[in-house]
Design a protein around this motif. Structure first.
Motif, PDB file in Angstrom:
ATOM      1  N   ASP A 177      -9.431  -8.035  -8.912  1.00 24.54           N
ATOM      2  CA  ASP A 177      -8.934  -9.414  -8.808  1.00 24.54           C
ATOM      3  C   ASP A 177      -7.451  -9.531  -9.178  1.00 24.54           C
ATOM      4  O   ASP A 177      -6.753 -10.400  -8.670  1.00 24.54           O
ATOM      5  N   SER A 178      -6.993  -8.673 -10.088  1.00 25.87           N
ATOM      6  CA  SER A 178      -5.631  -8.838 -10.608  1.00 25.87           C
ATOM      7  C   SER A 178      -4.560  -8.685  -9.523  1.00 25.87           C
ATOM      8  O   SER A 178      -3.436  -9.144  -9.700  1.00 25.87           O
ATOM      9  N   ALA A 179      -4.904  -8.017  -8.409  1.00 27.16           N
ATOM     10  CA  ALA A 179      -3.890  -7.762  -7.374  1.00 27.16           C
ATOM     11  C   ALA A 179      -3.949  -8.745  -6.218  1.00 27.16           C
ATOM     12  O   ALA A 179      -3.049  -8.738  -5.357  1.00 27.16           O
ATOM     13  N   GLN A 180      -4.958  -9.603  -6.200  1.00 25.13           N
ATOM     14  CA  GLN A 180      -5.154 -10.453  -5.008  1.00 25.13           C
ATOM     15  C   GLN A 180      -3.938 -11.332  -4.721  1.00 25.13           C
ATOM     16  O   GLN A 180      -3.392 -11.964  -5.619  1.00 25.13           O
ATOM     17  N   GLY A 181      -3.521 -11.337  -3.449  1.00 23.56           N
ATOM     18  CA  GLY A 181      -2.412 -12.191  -3.009  1.00 23.56           C
ATOM     19  C   GLY A 181      -1.034 -11.587  -3.199  1.00 23.56           C
ATOM     20  O   GLY A 181      -0.045 -12.165  -2.741  1.00 23.56           O
ATOM     21  N   LEU A 182      -0.923 -10.422  -3.854  1.00 17.16           N
ATOM     22  CA  LEU A 182       0.421  -9.854  -4.107  1.00 17.16           C
ATOM     23  C   LEU A 182       1.129  -9.502  -2.796  1.00 17.16           C
ATOM     24  O   LEU A 182       0.523  -8.962  -1.867  1.00 17.16           O
ATOM     25  N   LEU A 183       2.428  -9.796  -2.767  1.00 17.43           N
ATOM     26  CA  LEU A 183       3.265  -9.439  -1.619  1.00 17.43           C
ATOM     27  C   LEU A 183       4.092  -8.208  -1.973  1.00 17.43           C
ATOM     28  O   LEU A 183       4.734  -8.163  -3.031  1.00 17.43           O
ATOM     29  N   THR A 184       4.058  -7.213  -1.091  1.00 15.38           N
ATOM     30  CA  THR A 184       4.872  -6.007  -1.293  1.00 15.38           C
ATOM     31  C   THR A 184       5.467  -5.595   0.051  1.00 15.38           C
ATOM     32  O   THR A 184       5.039  -6.076   1.099  1.00 15.38           O
ATOM     33  N   THR A 185       6.446  -4.687   0.005  1.00 17.27           N
ATOM     34  CA  THR A 185       7.042  -4.157   1.245  1.00 17.27           C
ATOM     35  C   THR A 185       6.930  -2.638   1.251  1.00 17.27           C
ATOM     36  O   THR A 185       7.114  -1.981   0.216  1.00 17.27           O
ATOM     37  N   LEU A 186       6.649  -2.089   2.425  1.00 14.23           N
ATOM     38  CA  LEU A 186       6.494  -0.631   2.539  1.00 14.23           C
ATOM     39  C   LEU A 186       6.551  -0.228   4.019  1.00 14.23           C
ATOM     40  O   LEU A 186       6.452  -1.082   4.898  1.00 14.23           O
ATOM     41  N   HIS A 187       6.651   1.083   4.249  1.00 10.55           N
ATOM     42  CA  HIS A 187       6.664   1.598   5.628  1.00 10.55           C
ATOM     43  C   HIS A 187       5.258   1.850   6.148  1.00 10.55           C
ATOM     44  O   HIS A 187       5.088   2.583   7.120  1.00 10.55           O
ATOM     45  N   TYR A 188       4.259   1.293   5.487  1.00 14.12           N
ATOM     46  CA  TYR A 188       2.876   1.390   5.961  1.00 14.12           C
ATOM     47  C   TYR A 188       2.131   0.139   5.511  1.00 14.12           C
ATOM     48  O   TYR A 188       2.576  -0.548   4.577  1.00 14.12           O
ATOM     49  N   ALA A 189       1.016  -0.159   6.191  1.00 15.02           N
ATOM     50  CA  ALA A 189       0.205  -1.327   5.839  1.00 15.02           C
ATOM     51  C   ALA A 189      -1.174  -1.154   6.450  1.00 15.02           C
ATOM     52  O   ALA A 189      -1.362  -0.334   7.358  1.00 15.02           O
ATOM     53  N   ASP A 190      -2.142  -1.907   5.973  1.00 14.72           N
ATOM     54  CA  ASP A 190      -3.459  -1.949   6.607  1.00 14.72           C
ATOM     55  C   ASP A 190      -3.395  -2.938   7.766  1.00 14.72           C
ATOM     56  O   ASP A 190      -2.795  -4.005   7.636  1.00 14.72           O
ATOM     57  N   GLY A 191      -4.024  -2.560   8.883  1.00 14.66           N
ATOM     58  CA  GLY A 191      -4.071  -3.461  10.041  1.00 14.66           C
ATOM     59  C   GLY A 191      -2.788  -3.476  10.852  1.00 14.66           C
ATOM     60  O   GLY A 191      -2.447  -4.483  11.472  1.00 14.66           O
ATOM     61  N   TYR A 204       7.548  -3.021   6.357  1.00 16.37           N
ATOM     62  CA  TYR A 204       6.597  -4.105   6.588  1.00 16.37           C
ATOM     63  C   TYR A 204       6.384  -4.944   5.331  1.00 16.37           C
ATOM     64  O   TYR A 204       6.359  -4.409   4.214  1.00 16.37           O
ATOM     65  N   LEU A 205       6.198  -6.246   5.550  1.00 17.71           N
ATOM     66  CA  LEU A 205       5.728  -7.117   4.465  1.00 17.71           C
ATOM     67  C   LEU A 205       4.200  -7.098   4.521  1.00 17.71           C
ATOM     68  O   LEU A 205       3.625  -7.215   5.607  1.00 17.71           O
ATOM     69  N   ARG A 206       3.552  -6.910   3.353  1.00 17.00           N
ATOM     70  CA  ARG A 206       2.086  -6.857   3.281  1.00 17.00           C
ATOM     71  C   ARG A 206       1.584  -7.819   2.215  1.00 17.00           C
ATOM     72  O   ARG A 206       2.295  -8.111   1.248  1.00 17.00           O
ATOM     73  N   LYS A 207       0.334  -8.241   2.369  1.00 16.14           N
ATOM     74  CA  LYS A 207      -0.276  -9.124   1.373  1.00 16.14           C
ATOM     75  C   LYS A 207      -1.646  -8.576   1.000  1.00 16.14           C
ATOM     76  O   LYS A 207      -2.438  -8.204   1.885  1.00 16.14           O
TER      77      LYS A 207
END
Ligand code: PHB
Length: 388
Positions: A265-279, A360-363
């Motif tokens: 639960d502690s990570a839900q909704g966090l926004l991060t940026t990376l060169h990979y993502a799910d989906g 990529y921006l990921r959530k």
């Protein structure tokens, strides 16, 4: 021709065939993994090895037409042991190529030895800018990222979201310092600034005093670089301190990659940026994920992708010389021109041998870092100081 002469002639012909086959084609290509197999980055090392081996298996166990033999050293993410450790692979095991490592401090020591001994080095993670900056060399390649890249993308997004005053927190070593540097560059370019930089020694996870300081500073947002076991603990502690309700937490995607099951639960909704993502909308990613899941009974993360791409990059070099590593110039030239069909999306290398790639921006949603958008297209680290 008499019987005897015919036999002798046949024997000579057979011997000629044997000597024509080049020596390198008969031997296995020796790949030396120098990775963390203990400590806070253990999961990262394992994922890199898994990804690398998956690609080799998909090529029938061969690179450049030669079977692959693996050697392994646990680098413990310990810079003071790095020279001894890489020398085990180079001098004792006589490897053709070193694949490593995760930790920026360790990779800088490895790069120096690789340069001095002209050993081919493929870096599957560590983002230290120096190795593709002042220390860059024809025999050193990076298949991952520079620490500056995801940081820059996150800073740009945070600024665009109206965050003016940001506090950063990280381990005090090259990766943390350079990640913060990238974040600052991106944030300043979009109207914000860093008001306080907090650090603690690697791999320390006693965050409490620093979290208290963040609460007292009341910034618009916090940017944190941690990874592996340390990232799990930081994200949980941040939420437990009640900070996630009032001060948004940003980070490079390492903060939540390969860690979500433990962070819950502690990570839900966090926004991060990376060169990979799910989906990701990338066809290659779909086949990669299916193959990885079936081989290892778990979903891949960014580290698995980087291991896979390190093998792809090396294969391009070895295929160009049909496995003959003595043709180093041709091998390097092919790697420099590589277009990697990566699960992260196709990428090429800069003149300093490092990926030029989309950020990529990921959530976080459940156990996924869901793809949101492209934060920065085709981002190249300016790589100051590289002269090749
Ligand atoms: C690094 O030390 O360069 C490093 C380590 C772990 C990461 C990213 C960068 O997830």
């Amino acid at each position: 021709m008499t019987q005897r002469y015919r036999a002798a002639a046949l024997g000579l012909a057979a011997a000629a065939v044997l000597t024509i086959a080049p020596v390198h084609a008969q031997n296995k290509v020796k790949v030396g993994f120098m990775l963390p197999y203990t400590g806070t980055y253990t999961a990262l090392g394992n994922a890199i090895e898994n990804g690398f081996k998956l690609y080799v298996q998909e090529q029938g166990g061969k690179l450049g037409g030669r079977e692959v033999e693996y050697y392994k050293v646990d680098d413990e993410s310990e810079p003071s042991k790095a020279v001894d450790n890489i020398n085990k692979l180079i001098k004792r095991d006589n490897v053709d190529v070193v694949v490593g490592t995760v930790h920026s401090g360790v990779v800088m020591a490895m790069a120096k030895v690789a340069k001095d001994t002209n050993t081919l080095l493929v870096i599957p993670n560590a983002g230290a800018r120096a190795v593709t900056g002042p220390m860059c060399a024809p025999n050193i390649f990076r298949a991952s990222f520079s620490n500056w890249q995801p940081g820059y993308a996150m800073g740009k997004v945070a600024g665009e979201q109206g965050k003016k005053k940001v506090v950063t927190i990280t381990w005090k070593y090259a990766a943390g310092d350079e990640s913060v540097e990238g974040f600052k560059d991106g944030l300043k370019a979009s109207g914000g600034d860093v008001v306080k930089e907090l650090t603690l020694p690697f791999p320390n996870v006693e965050f409490q005093a620093l979290l208290t300081e963040i609460a007292a500073t009341k910034p618009d947002a916090v940017y944190a670089f941690f990874a592996g076991g340390g990232a799990v603990k930081f994200v949980k502690d941040y939420a437990a301190a009640g900070l996630s309700k009032t001060i948004p937490l940003y980070g490079p995607g390492f903060l939540t990659d390969g860690t979500l099951e433990a962070q819950g639960d502690s990570a839900q909704g966090l926004l991060t940026t990376l060169h990979y993502a799910d989906g990701l909308p990338v066809a290659k990613d779909k086949t990669f994920r299916t193959a990885y899941q079936s081989a290892y009974k778990m979903a891949p993360d960014v580290y698995a992708v980087q291991g896979y791409d390190s093998a792809q990059l090396l294969a391009i070099g070895l295929n160009a010389v049909k496995g003959d590593v003595s043709k180093r110039n041709e091998l390097v030239a092919a790697m420099e021109k590589a277009k990697i069909d990566s699960p992260r999306g196709t990428f090429t290398l800069s003149k300093s041998h490092e990926p030029v790639q989309d950020m990529y921006l990921r959530k976080v949603e459940g156990t996924q870092n869901k793809y949101v958008s492209v934060a920065v297209k085709n981002l190249a680290d300016p790589s100051p100081g590289c002269k090749m």
